[in-house]
Design an enzyme around this catalytic site. Structure first.
Site, PDB file in Angstrom:
ATOM      1  N   VAL A  83       0.855  -1.184   0.000  1.00  0.00           N
ATOM      2  CA  VAL A  83       0.000   0.000   0.000  1.00  0.00           C
ATOM      3  C   VAL A  83       0.891   1.235   0.000  1.00  0.00           C
ATOM      4  O   VAL A  83       1.757   1.398   0.871  1.00  0.00           O
ATOM      5  CB  VAL A  83      -0.924   0.021   1.229  1.00  0.00           C
ATOM      6  CG1 VAL A  83      -1.801   1.260   1.214  1.00  0.00           C
ATOM      7  CG2 VAL A  83      -1.782  -1.245   1.268  1.00  0.00           C
ATOM      8  N   ALA A  84       0.684   2.104  -0.963  1.00  0.00           N
ATOM      9  CA  ALA A  84       1.513   3.305  -1.047  1.00  0.00           C
ATOM     10  C   ALA A  84       0.829   4.359  -1.908  1.00  0.00           C
ATOM     11  O   ALA A  84       0.078   4.039  -2.832  1.00  0.00           O
ATOM     12  CB  ALA A  84       2.886   2.976  -1.640  1.00  0.00           C
ATOM     13  N   VAL A  85       1.118   5.603  -1.575  1.00  0.00           N
ATOM     14  CA  VAL A  85       0.694   6.748  -2.387  1.00  0.00           C
ATOM     15  C   VAL A  85       1.927   7.606  -2.632  1.00  0.00           C
ATOM     16  O   VAL A  85       2.713   7.864  -1.704  1.00  0.00           O
ATOM     17  CB  VAL A  85      -0.397   7.573  -1.669  1.00  0.00           C
ATOM     18  CG1 VAL A  85      -0.746   8.825  -2.477  1.00  0.00           C
ATOM     19  CG2 VAL A  85      -1.645   6.732  -1.432  1.00  0.00           C
ATOM     20  N   GLY A  93      -7.189  11.794  -1.299  1.00  0.00           N
ATOM     21  CA  GLY A  93      -8.169  10.737  -1.102  1.00  0.00           C
ATOM     22  C   GLY A  93      -7.869   9.441  -1.823  1.00  0.00           C
ATOM     23  O   GLY A  93      -8.741   8.566  -1.899  1.00  0.00           O
ATOM     24  N   ARG A  96      -7.900   6.413   0.629  1.00  0.00           N
ATOM     25  CA  ARG A  96      -9.280   6.132   1.008  1.00  0.00           C
ATOM     26  C   ARG A  96     -10.014   5.402  -0.121  1.00  0.00           C
ATOM     27  O   ARG A  96     -10.717   4.417   0.115  1.00  0.00           O
ATOM     28  CB  ARG A  96     -10.005   7.429   1.355  1.00  0.00           C
ATOM     29  CG  ARG A  96     -11.454   7.217   1.792  1.00  0.00           C
ATOM     30  CD  ARG A  96     -12.120   8.513   2.182  1.00  0.00           C
ATOM     31  NE  ARG A  96     -12.270   9.420   1.046  1.00  0.00           N
ATOM     32  CZ  ARG A  96     -11.587  10.538   0.882  1.00  0.00           C
ATOM     33  NH1 ARG A  96     -10.684  10.916   1.779  1.00  0.00           N
ATOM     34  NH2 ARG A  96     -11.776  11.306  -0.182  1.00  0.00           N
ATOM     35  N   GLU A 121       2.410   2.869  10.008  1.00  0.00           N
ATOM     36  CA  GLU A 121       2.103   3.765  11.128  1.00  0.00           C
ATOM     37  C   GLU A 121       0.745   3.361  11.690  1.00  0.00           C
ATOM     38  O   GLU A 121      -0.201   3.120  10.930  1.00  0.00           O
ATOM     39  CB  GLU A 121       2.072   5.225  10.679  1.00  0.00           C
ATOM     40  CG  GLU A 121       3.423   5.782  10.283  1.00  0.00           C
ATOM     41  CD  GLU A 121       3.331   7.271   9.957  1.00  0.00           C
ATOM     42  OE1 GLU A 121       3.805   8.093  10.767  1.00  0.00           O
ATOM     43  OE2 GLU A 121       2.775   7.588   8.888  1.00  0.00           O
ATOM     44  N   TYR A 125      -4.706   2.886   9.643  1.00  0.00           N
ATOM     45  CA  TYR A 125      -5.750   1.943   9.248  1.00  0.00           C
ATOM     46  C   TYR A 125      -6.966   1.845  10.158  1.00  0.00           C
ATOM     47  O   TYR A 125      -7.990   1.306   9.711  1.00  0.00           O
ATOM     48  CB  TYR A 125      -5.116   0.565   9.026  1.00  0.00           C
ATOM     49  CG  TYR A 125      -4.168   0.584   7.846  1.00  0.00           C
ATOM     50  CD1 TYR A 125      -4.655   0.523   6.544  1.00  0.00           C
ATOM     51  CD2 TYR A 125      -2.795   0.723   8.022  1.00  0.00           C
ATOM     52  CE1 TYR A 125      -3.804   0.572   5.460  1.00  0.00           C
ATOM     53  CE2 TYR A 125      -1.930   0.783   6.946  1.00  0.00           C
ATOM     54  CZ  TYR A 125      -2.443   0.715   5.666  1.00  0.00           C
ATOM     55  OH  TYR A 125      -1.595   0.782   4.591  1.00  0.00           O
ATOM     56  N   PHE A 411       4.579  -9.275   5.806  1.00  0.00           N
ATOM     57  CA  PHE A 411       4.257  -9.585   4.407  1.00  0.00           C
ATOM     58  C   PHE A 411       3.893  -8.305   3.658  1.00  0.00           C
ATOM     59  O   PHE A 411       3.614  -7.286   4.256  1.00  0.00           O
ATOM     60  CB  PHE A 411       3.101 -10.604   4.322  1.00  0.00           C
ATOM     61  CG  PHE A 411       1.912 -10.247   5.176  1.00  0.00           C
ATOM     62  CD1 PHE A 411       0.936  -9.388   4.709  1.00  0.00           C
ATOM     63  CD2 PHE A 411       1.789 -10.760   6.460  1.00  0.00           C
ATOM     64  CE1 PHE A 411      -0.153  -9.052   5.497  1.00  0.00           C
ATOM     65  CE2 PHE A 411       0.693 -10.442   7.258  1.00  0.00           C
ATOM     66  CZ  PHE A 411      -0.264  -9.589   6.769  1.00  0.00           C
TER      67      PHE A 411
END
Length: 411
Positions: A83-85, A93, A96, A121, A125, A411
């Site tokens: 998961v990354a932006v 957003g 989200r 962090e 979540y 993982f």
């Protein structure tokens, strides 16, 4: 990128390199070629979600298809990952959007009642309904001179050392035998064992290659550790470091023998172990547990995706019959009153019109799911409301388990 809703696509296998670069940039970690190929081998593009701005990958989330050990059972669980932006696209957003869509797809597919992840962090979540389900201890302690362990039993077994890949089938057999009794462990097929044992030289930080320390008891292999060492010296002599990645033991003899060895490696003076369970027996074995330097950290975060399926899938330490009112703003199918009835042999959970006895949000169910969080502790924090007096005391023990959840791997 404009202010319109982002276009989310399912990437193809040939887009893995772009995704890996996005992840590497977001986590400030250079791409190691060996690690890159190991991660490509476990990547499931059909379970990935990608946002591009023109040709550039700017946001991504994925999941692995694995099962998770929970109290008394194993359940299919979406292992959320990657998961990354992009730094240039934060506060738009995108996270989200990806998290909402991923949860909806997991729910609608109907195969996985829960999702699980490690959080970079802890504040990220919970807003998506994930609850802290398993904690871990990090140990950083002196070795060789400061800590003492009991003497082993006579003829308790023998130790040997090997390259991990050479003994992978043995490790897998023991791991599979013990996994069913340890909430928090995930299944490992051949692909996952190759990934877990992957040991790129570029990521060792000056340490040796990983080693496997194996203990053989009367009936064969009954314990192992994955570890490495790093040479360090100062003017007065050696100060080397032992880095422990994983310890698995079927009983106290194997466990004691493995730790006596790890804490007495020649030319080392310090040991680290960053994924110890909170009920690790080492805390009860050493002569001075303070010297272990234990620090409590978060580990696994669980999101209950399908309330009745998830609550019925696990077992309960004592008999339970309770009506819980659940709120879930992201998956409204979970909102409502649910009667949970069960015990050590099994459980059922169904929607009901009966008066609720407890009330909580779906995040609380995630925290309770692996048996590591206390119902009364959550109530003391204002996270669970007791609607019928006495319900907390009667129900709390059922959600516990005889072993704490253990965070085995990232993982």
């Amino acid at each position: 990128m404009t202010d319109t809703a982002p276009t989310v696509v399912v990437p193809g296998p040939d887009e893995f390199d772009d995704i890996a670069q996005l992840i590497a940039d977001a986590f400030h970690h250079p791409i190691d070629p060996e690690t890159h190929e190991a991660e490509r081998a476990i990547f499931e593009p059909e379970r990935a979600l990608l946002v591009r701005d023109g040709p550039t990958a700017v946001a991504h989330a994925a999941a692995f298809t694995r099962t998770l050990s929970v109290p008394g059972a194993t359940v299919p669980a979406a292992h959320v990952t990657m998961v990354a932006v992009a730094t240039t696209h934060r506060r738009r957003g995108l996270l989200r959007t990806l998290m909402h869509r991923q949860l909806r797809e997991i729910h609608d597919a109907g195969r996985e009642p829960v999702a699980v992840l490690w959080a970079s962090e802890g504040r990220i979540y919970p807003r998506f309904g994930y609850g802290l389900a398993a904690q871990r201890l990090t140990l950083d302690c002196p070795a060789t001179t400061e800590l003492r362990l009991p003497e082993p039993a006579p003829a308790a077994g023998t130790l040997r050392q090997a390259a991990p890949a050479a003994v992978q089938p043995e490790l897998a057999r023991l791991y599979d035998r013990l996994r069913v009794d340890r909430p928090g462990w995930s299944d490992r097929d051949e692909r996952w064992w190759r990934y877990v044992l992957n040991d790129p030289s570029g990521e060792r930080g000056g340490a040796t290659a990983r080693r496997a320390l194996l203990h053989d008891g009367p009936n064969g292999l009954d314990g192992y550790a994955l570890w490495r060492s790093r040479p360090e010296w100062q003017r007065t002599g050696p100060t080397g470091l032992v880095q422990v990645d994983e310890v698995v033991a079927a009983g106290p003899d194997a466990y004691l023998a493995i730790w006596r060895t790890l804490l007495s490696v020649d030319l080392t003076r310090r040991l680290t172990y960053f994924r110890a369970p909170v009920d690790d027996p080492l805390l009860r074995l050493v002569n001075e547990p303070r010297q272990l330097g234990p620090q409590l950290m978060d580990a696994l975060w669980v999101r209950v995706v399908d309330v009745p399926a998830a609550l019925a899938a696990r077992r309960y330490a004592t008999a339970v019959d309770v009506v819980v009112e659940v709120t879930d703003p992201l998956l409204p199918e979970n909102t409502g009153r649910w009667r949970l009835t069960g015990g050590p042999q099994g459980a059922t959970c169904a929607r009901t019109d009966d008066p609720a006895e407890l009330a909580c949000d779906v995040r609380c169910l995630g925290e309770l799911y692996l048996g590591g969080a206390g119902l009364t502790a959550l109530a003391a924090a204002g996270r669970v409301r007791e609607l019928r007096p006495g319900t907390l005391a009667a129900t709390g023990p059922a959600f516990g388990w005889h072993r704490a959840p253990a965070p085995m791997e990232i993982f």
